[in-house]
Design a protein around this motif. Structure first.
Motif, mmCIF file in Angstrom:
data_model
loop_
_atom_site.group_PDB
_atom_site.id
_atom_site.type_symbol
_atom_site.label_atom_id
_atom_site.label_comp_id
_atom_site.label_asym_id
_atom_site.label_seq_id
_atom_site.Cartn_x
_atom_site.Cartn_y
_atom_site.Cartn_z
ATOM 1 N N GLY A 52 0.797 -1.229 0.000
ATOM 2 C CA GLY A 52 0.000 0.000 0.000
ATOM 3 C C GLY A 52 0.826 1.274 0.000
ATOM 4 N N GLY A 53 2.163 1.142 -0.002
ATOM 5 C CA GLY A 53 3.027 2.311 -0.028
ATOM 6 C C GLY A 53 3.625 2.697 1.315
ATOM 7 N N LEU A 54 3.130 2.130 2.400
ATOM 8 C CA LEU A 54 3.675 2.408 3.725
ATOM 9 C C LEU A 54 5.123 1.934 3.792
ATOM 10 N N VAL A 55 5.994 2.754 4.378
ATOM 11 C CA VAL A 55 7.392 2.397 4.577
ATOM 12 C C VAL A 55 7.693 2.519 6.067
ATOM 13 N N LEU A 56 8.233 1.446 6.653
ATOM 14 C CA LEU A 56 8.576 1.431 8.073
ATOM 15 C C LEU A 56 10.017 0.976 8.260
ATOM 16 N N ARG A 57 10.649 1.508 9.293
ATOM 17 C CA ARG A 57 11.981 1.054 9.688
ATOM 18 C C ARG A 57 11.827 0.205 10.936
ATOM 19 N N GLU A 58 12.456 -0.977 10.918
ATOM 20 C CA GLU A 58 12.348 -1.924 12.034
ATOM 21 C C GLU A 58 13.746 -2.328 12.489
ATOM 22 N N ARG A 59 13.973 -2.259 13.810
ATOM 23 C CA ARG A 59 15.253 -2.663 14.381
ATOM 24 C C ARG A 59 15.150 -4.087 14.911
ATOM 25 N N LEU A 60 16.098 -4.927 14.534
ATOM 26 C CA LEU A 60 16.182 -6.290 15.057
ATOM 27 C C LEU A 60 16.599 -6.219 16.525
ATOM 28 N N ILE A 61 15.830 -6.856 17.390
ATOM 29 C CA ILE A 61 16.120 -6.875 18.815
ATOM 30 C C ILE A 61 16.729 -8.216 19.216
ATOM 31 N N ALA A 62 16.150 -9.312 18.742
ATOM 32 C CA ALA A 62 16.651 -10.641 19.112
ATOM 33 C C ALA A 62 16.299 -11.648 18.039
ATOM 34 N N LEU A 63 17.180 -12.629 17.876
ATOM 35 C CA LEU A 63 16.964 -13.733 16.949
ATOM 36 C C LEU A 63 17.350 -15.001 17.706
ATOM 37 N N ASP A 64 16.360 -15.833 18.015
ATOM 38 C CA ASP A 64 16.569 -17.021 18.847
ATOM 39 C C ASP A 64 16.226 -18.266 18.031
ATOM 40 N N ASP A 65 17.261 -18.922 17.501
ATOM 41 C CA ASP A 65 17.042 -20.117 16.689
ATOM 42 C C ASP A 65 16.471 -21.277 17.497
ATOM 43 N N ASP A 66 16.868 -21.412 18.765
ATOM 44 C CA ASP A 66 16.371 -22.520 19.588
ATOM 45 C C ASP A 66 14.869 -22.433 19.808
ATOM 46 N N ARG A 67 14.367 -21.227 19.983
ATOM 47 C CA ARG A 67 12.926 -21.030 20.219
ATOM 48 C C ARG A 67 12.184 -20.609 18.951
ATOM 49 N N ARG A 68 12.905 -20.490 17.846
ATOM 50 C CA ARG A 68 12.337 -20.016 16.563
ATOM 51 C C ARG A 68 11.564 -18.720 16.778
ATOM 52 N N ARG A 69 12.248 -17.735 17.340
ATOM 53 C CA ARG A 69 11.618 -16.454 17.691
ATOM 54 C C ARG A 69 12.490 -15.296 17.223
ATOM 55 N N ILE A 70 11.842 -14.327 16.598
ATOM 56 C CA ILE A 70 12.503 -13.088 16.211
ATOM 57 C C ILE A 70 11.736 -11.942 16.871
#
Length: 130
Positions: A52-70
């Motif tokens: 729809g044209g919306l642009v957002l900036r997102e900061r990565l806080i955590a990436l947990d492969d064991d829990r499959r969580r971002i």
């Protein structure tokens, strides 16, 4: 503070869904193509362009492969606070996608919930095609 909790069952293995979701720069190619038009990563921040044209900036806080969580946060003057997480939970040969978002102010709750539902549907469709 508003909290939204969206879930979808995806007819695909959890490892397959997680492999795409953990790829922080691949929203537009692997996770939700069509819903997301472009993703550009610079360090721990991605700029996401929506259909729809919306642009957002997102900061990565955590990436947990064991829990499959971002976990990530939207960087915008629109929010006093924003935090979000996506989790992939194995359920046999399928999985459950869980998206939780907390934000202030809670005024745009209905608009954000509608966008999350559309995004979750796009993710499910993309993952089930893959």
């Amino acid at each position: 503070m508003a909290t939204l909790h969206i879930e979808r069952t995806i007819q695909a293995p959890a490892d397959t869904v997680w492999d795409a979701l953990r790829d922080f720069g691949a929203l537009h190619t692997r996770v939700a193509p069509g819903f997301i038009l472009d993703t550009v990563v610079e360090g721990d921040v991605r700029t996401v362009t929506f259909a729809g044209g919306l642009v957002l900036r997102e900061r990565l806080i955590a990436l947990d492969d064991d829990r499959r969580r971002i976990a990530y946060s939207i960087l915008s003057d629109t929010f006093e606070h924003h935090s979000a997480s996506n989790t992939v939970i194995a359920e046999g040969d399928r999985c459950r996608f869980v998206w939780v978002v907390d934000f202030l102010p809670d005024g745009p709750k209905d608009r954000i919930e509608a966008m999350m539902n559309a995004g979750a549907d796009a993710i499910r469709a993309s993952m089930e095609r893959a």
